[in-house]
Write an enzyme that holds these catalytic residues in place. Structure first.
Site, PDB file in Angstrom:
ATOM      1  CE  LYS A  41      -0.767  -0.073   4.971  1.00  0.00           C
ATOM      2  NZ  LYS A  41      -1.486  -0.891   5.951  1.00  0.00           N
ATOM      3  NE  ARG A  66      -5.891  -0.741  11.922  1.00  0.00           N
ATOM      4  CZ  ARG A  66      -4.949  -0.816  10.998  1.00  0.00           C
ATOM      5  NH1 ARG A  66      -4.180   0.243  10.754  1.00  0.00           N
ATOM      6  NH2 ARG A  66      -4.750  -1.925  10.309  1.00  0.00           N
TER       7      ARG A  66
END
Ligand SMILES: *Cc1c(COP(=O)(O)O)cnc(C)c1O
Length: 339
Positions: free
Chosen positions: A18, A113
């Site tokens: 990414k 998260r």
């Protein structure tokens, strides 16, 4: 290096692309180095990799958007999930394509998260077992991203225990136990017992040669593989203190400037639209003092000739943004750059 060291401990590497926007050349280098799969948070990047001709296993790391499940099923071999509503949508999309989509369920182990709490894993697994076109192939966790929770013997043993608990429900061995990201390297390379963990998803450590807990260089890796090059567009002797009545600058309150008399101020054509200026290390002889959308202001040596190329070392945040900016040209070079 990491594939070899972790492989000796039974851990495969999913190479994470990414930070380079699913760049095909970087992906190719990762595959030649022996990663077992490529992972990315964005379906667009996985689609780019597929279009570039990759036939390797592609893993979607961020929980899919329900609005994108068709694209996820079409391109990703595996996706990481935490929500039954999305998993059911993936199941419907996979059925429509007469295929089976593989999923990893992410478990929350304290970083707050993504992830289902340990207590929620069993009911979710039982619901997944009722679906015909999604196959649960593994579980995983992600630490040190939001809260900086360190992967250690305790939370990794908890993940291994959850593997055993899941296998008791499914009656089948989980093929993937993904222990975490680059922050897991200290644990993975130091522990005497990796338990059931057999995969790590690594981006930063490969690209920048550092482990993210303390940002220390990893022995044997190159910390200078990524460089941001910016061109000097102005370089002049100027006072170091602004004059006139002061209010907010373009990005809020301007920091208190230090009067250093007259010095050389240099501007390079790089800004907040292209990088995270706080994540740049300036080259020897100059110091970053300010950044606006399009200008990075430096003080130090000079005046520098207009057109001079200055080389900055990015951290992960600066690299991510540079890869995403359409104004930053991406170039791969085979060997070390001339200094
Ligand atoms: C970005 C990401 C990774 C890779 O993290 P690095 O710190 O770059 O190794 C791994 N897992 C997930 C879920 C991610 O979003």
């Amino acid at each position: 290096m990491l594939v070899g060291r972790l492989g000796a401990r039974g851990i495969a590497v999913t190479g994470v692309t990414k930070a380079v926007l699913g760049d095909g050349l970087v992906a190719g280098a990762l595959l030649r180095a022996g990663v077992s799969a490529l992972g990315d948070s964005r379906i667009e990047n996985l689609e780019r990799l597929r279009r570039a001709g990759s036939r390797t296993t592609l893993v979607l790391l961020r929980g899919p958007m329900r609005s994108q499940v068709d694209r996820v099923v079409a391109t990703a071999d595996i996706s990481c999930n935490t929500e039954l509503a999305v998993i059911e949508a993936l199941d419907a999309a996979a059925r429509a394509r007469h295929t089976v989509h593989r999923i990893v369920v992410m478990v929350e182990l304290g970083d707050l998260r993504e992830g289902v709490l340990a207590a929620g894993l069993e009911p979710l697994v039982r619901s997944i077992l009722r679906l015909s076109a999604v196959e649960l192939v593994g579980i995983g966790t992600n630490l040190a991203c939001r809260s900086g929770v360190v992967p250690d013997a305790t939370n990794m043993a908890e993940l291994s225990a959850l593997v055993a608990a899941t296998e008791r429900i499914t009656g089948r061995r989980l093929a993937v136990v993904s222990g975490g990201n680059s922050a897991n390297l200290d644990w993975a390379l130091g522990t005497g017992d990796v338990g059931r963990i057999d995969d790590l998803r690594l981006g930063e450590s490969i690209l920048l040669g550092r482990e993210p807990l303390r940002r220390e260089p990893i022995t044997g890796l190159d910390t200078g593989a990524c460089t941001i090059v910016a061109e000097v567009i102005e370089s002049k002797r100027k006072p170091t203190l602004a004059w006139g009545q002061l209010a907010q600058s373009a990005f809020g309150a301007a920091g208190a400037a230090v009067d250093r008399g007259v010095g050389v101020q240099t501007i390079v054509a790089l800004g907040r639209q292209d990088v995270d200026p706080d994540g740049l290390t300036a080259p020897e002889g100059v110091e970053i003092v300010a950044a606006s959308s399009d200008h990075l202001v430096l003080v130090g040596e000079g005046p520098l000739p207009i057109g001079t190329e200055l080389r900055f070392q990015p951290d992960y945040s600066a690299l991510l943004r540079a890869a995403t900016s359409p104004f930053v040209e991406h170039a791969q070079v085979a060997g070390p750059l001339p200094s």
